[in-house]
Design a protein around this motif. Structure first.
Motif, short mmCIF file in Angstrom:
data_model
loop_
_atom_site.label_atom_id
_atom_site.label_comp_id
_atom_site.label_asym_id
_atom_site.label_seq_id
_atom_site.Cartn_x
_atom_site.Cartn_y
_atom_site.Cartn_z
N UNK A 123 18.43 16.74 -46.29
CA UNK A 123 18.22 15.31 -46.51
C UNK A 123 17.24 14.77 -45.48
N UNK A 124 16.63 13.68 -45.88
CA UNK A 124 15.65 13.03 -45.02
C UNK A 124 16.38 12.19 -43.97
N UNK A 125 15.98 12.32 -42.73
CA UNK A 125 16.51 11.47 -41.66
C UNK A 125 17.84 11.95 -41.11
N UNK A 126 18.34 11.26 -40.08
CA UNK A 126 19.67 11.58 -39.56
C UNK A 126 20.72 10.99 -40.48
N UNK A 127 21.99 11.30 -40.24
CA UNK A 127 23.04 10.75 -41.09
C UNK A 127 22.98 9.24 -41.07
N UNK A 128 23.28 8.67 -42.23
CA UNK A 128 23.14 7.23 -42.39
C UNK A 128 23.99 6.46 -41.38
N UNK A 129 25.17 7.02 -41.01
CA UNK A 129 26.07 6.27 -40.14
C UNK A 129 25.67 6.35 -38.66
N UNK A 131 11.56 14.13 -28.11
CA UNK A 131 11.56 14.43 -29.54
C UNK A 131 10.68 13.43 -30.29
N UNK A 132 10.12 13.91 -31.41
CA UNK A 132 9.32 13.04 -32.28
C UNK A 132 10.20 11.93 -32.85
N UNK A 133 9.57 10.90 -33.36
CA UNK A 133 10.38 9.76 -33.79
C UNK A 133 11.16 10.06 -35.07
N UNK A 134 12.01 9.14 -35.39
CA UNK A 134 13.03 9.31 -36.42
C UNK A 134 12.49 9.66 -37.81
N UNK A 135 11.32 9.15 -38.13
CA UNK A 135 10.78 9.37 -39.48
C UNK A 135 10.55 10.85 -39.76
N UNK A 136 10.46 11.65 -38.70
CA UNK A 136 10.19 13.08 -38.88
C UNK A 136 11.48 13.90 -38.94
N UNK A 137 12.61 13.24 -38.84
CA UNK A 137 13.88 13.97 -38.76
C UNK A 137 14.35 14.42 -40.14
#
Lengths: 115, 418
Positions: A62-68, A42-48
């Motif tokens: 929302x941008x990114x994965x869940x904060x937690x 998978x592409x890196x986190x900034x693209x999630x």
């Protein structure tokens, strides 16, 4: 399915020291053994981007994965092997299992379409 | 005739006890599902209870039970197509992976119990569930009995067993004996499962009784089965030897009122000599050849205690040396604690206490009553009665069983009046 997990610290994935070549080699081993079914890094986190649908049907994006999130799914492979021991063996051989990385092994839920 | 009926009844029971584990193992091999295996095994046993008293016990009762159970399983799979589809896939794969010919009911039954041991103690299962599954499937205990063994409510144990059985089926934990390359890695979980049954029987973690002899004996029976099935594995000999050498002291461990009697005060004439002899023979097997494993070393320590005429003449230097070896294999604070107690016997209480004090910050000994109890004992021998009393009091806040509590209370009373 083998899920390759990496821990995250301060929003950055912790590098476990494996090279791109290690992954290429692992990929080739699975294909040569005839167990590989499908999979993708998978592409890196900034693209999630995360999508969630509320009870009223409204989409929240929302941008990114869940904060937690403390771990990031870096990629996955679906393999076809007879039992858990064989799956665990492939998981242990992957570069993703080394150092800070870990591999989750999840059987795929098979739906009987004839029933 | 009632006498005949009773004879049939007791032989039926003996057959079930001997055959249940093998029957379940054969059915799991055949159908790959522990639930299905249990259900049809129970049905076959019920059928036996109906037919055998009138028709007589068949000449090969195990084969009769397996044939009956297999027919029931096939009937059930015809009715439940979803399960049948799933199991058909599993079975085909199991047969592809394992070239052993399928069990033929007309011949002597192959013993599949070893594969069942490895399935029940697979590392993918929760450690707490491995002992429970082993008791359920290999010792043939009911869910209620397994719950009692591990001191949890029956409903909780039933849930845990259901979850574990589902994991075995759905995660496809294989039913097989690991190959020689994997065996050293996998055998410890099997031995640990059996040993956890033994320790729960030998020193119950809570409750009114200090020992539950039946559980310890069941663990020894499982150990004997493993020893027969894996004669070349020295750690199996070590585990069986350890259990026998410890269990040999069972009659001397409690007084007439059920009170706990420590090793120092036990009437060694009441130790089971035959069991000790058998255990010593197994220690020799366990320690011969390559470097020994942890069970072999623990068995050797138990043998040194069992061989001594009394505490004073115990070969303490040798005991300490074995604890050094054990700590090299299993560097746990519990081993360090036991080693410190042995050092106290060899070099005096001050030396032992110094070692114990080094363990004071060890988180794994917090909440473990033998640690303050051992400190109390050494402080008392050094004449430091106030500190000993304080240590006995902290041990009392942690202790699990009534006999141990009573013992500690007696010791506390003794140091406060000394």
């Amino acid at each position: 399915m083998l899920l390759f997990m990496s821990p995250m610290v301060d929003g950055e994935v912790v590098d476990n020291g494996c090279s791109f070549e290690d992954w290429i080699r692992y990929d080739r081993e699975m294909k040569d053994a005839g167990v590989w079914v499908s999979g993708h890094p998978l592409q890196d986190l900034t693209t999630c981007t995360t999508v969630q649908v509320g009870p009223d049907g409204e989409r929240t994006i929302t941008d990114g994965p869940f904060a937690e999130t403390r771990e990031l799914l870096g990629g996955y492979d679906v393999i076809d092997v007879p039992d858990l021991d064989a799956a665990l063996d492939w998981a242990a051989r992957s570069p993703g299992a080394i150092g800070t990385g870990s591999v989750q092994v999840r059987p795929i839920f098979e739906i009987d379409v004839q029933a | 005739m009632p006498g005949e009926e009773a004879a049939v009844g007791s032989s039926v029971e003996a057959v079930f006890r001997e055959e249940r584990g093998r029957l379940l193992a054969s059915l799991v091999r055949r159908f790959g599902d522990l639930d299905l295996a249990e259900e049809v095994a129970s049905e076959a046993i019920e059928a036996a209870l109906t037919h055998w008293p009138t028709d007589g016990v068949p000449s090969r009762p195990g084969a009769w039970l397996l044939t009956t159970a297999r027919r029931r399983a096939v009937d059930r799979l015809r009715r439940d197509r979803v399960l049948a589809t799933r199991l058909a896939v599993l079975r085909a794969e199991a047969e592809r992976a394992d070239h052993a010919p399928p069990a033929d009911a007309d011949r002597d039954l192959p013993d599949d119990r070893l594969a069942l041991f490895f399935t029940c103690a697979h590392p993918a299962l929760a450690a707490a569930d491995r002992g429970a599954l082993t008791l359920r499937f290999l010792a043939g205990l009911t869910t209620v009995e397994v719950a009692r063994a591990f001191l949890v409510p029956p409903a909780t144990m039933a849930q845990r067993l259901v979850r574990a059985k589902r994991k075995i089926r759905d995660a496809r934990i294989p039913f097989r004996v690991p190959g020689p390359d994997e065996l050293p890695g996998r055998l410890p979980t099997v031995l640990q499962a059996v040993y956890s049954v033994f320790t729960e029987g030998y020193a119950a973690s809570s409750g009114p009784d200090l020992q539950r002899i039946d559980l310890a004996e069941e663990a020894i029976r499982l150990g004997r089965i493993l020893r027969r099935l894996l004669p070349a594995e020295r750690e199996v000999a070590g585990l069986l030897g350890l259990m026998l050498l410890v269990h040999a002291r069972r009659d001397a461990r409690t007084g007439p009122d059920g009170a706990m009697v420590l090793l120092d005060d036990q009437d060694r004439g009441r130790w089971d000599r035959q069991m000790i002899e058998e255990g010593r023979g197994l220690v020799v097997v366990a320690l011969t050849g390559r470097a020994p494993g942890p069970y072999g070393v623990q068995a050797a320590i138990a043998a040194l205690h069992d061989e001594a005429a009394d505490v004073a003449s115990t070969d303490w230097p040798q005991v300490v040396a074995l604890y050094d070896v054990l700590f090299g294999l299993v560097p746990s604070p519990i081993v360090a604690l036991n080693r410190a107690a042995a050092v106290a016997m060899r070099d005096g209480p001050a030396a032992g206490l110094a070692l114990l004090d080094e363990l004071a910050d060890e988180p794994r000994l917090r909440g473990h009553h033998p640690y303050p109890a051992a400190r109390a004992e050494l402080l008392r021998r050094l004449g430091r009665y106030d500190e000993a009393a304080a240590a006995y009091r902290s041990a009392l806040t942690l202790v699990g069983t009534e006999p141990e509590r009573a013992y500690l209370l007696r010791q506390l009373k003794a140091v406060t009046t000394e």
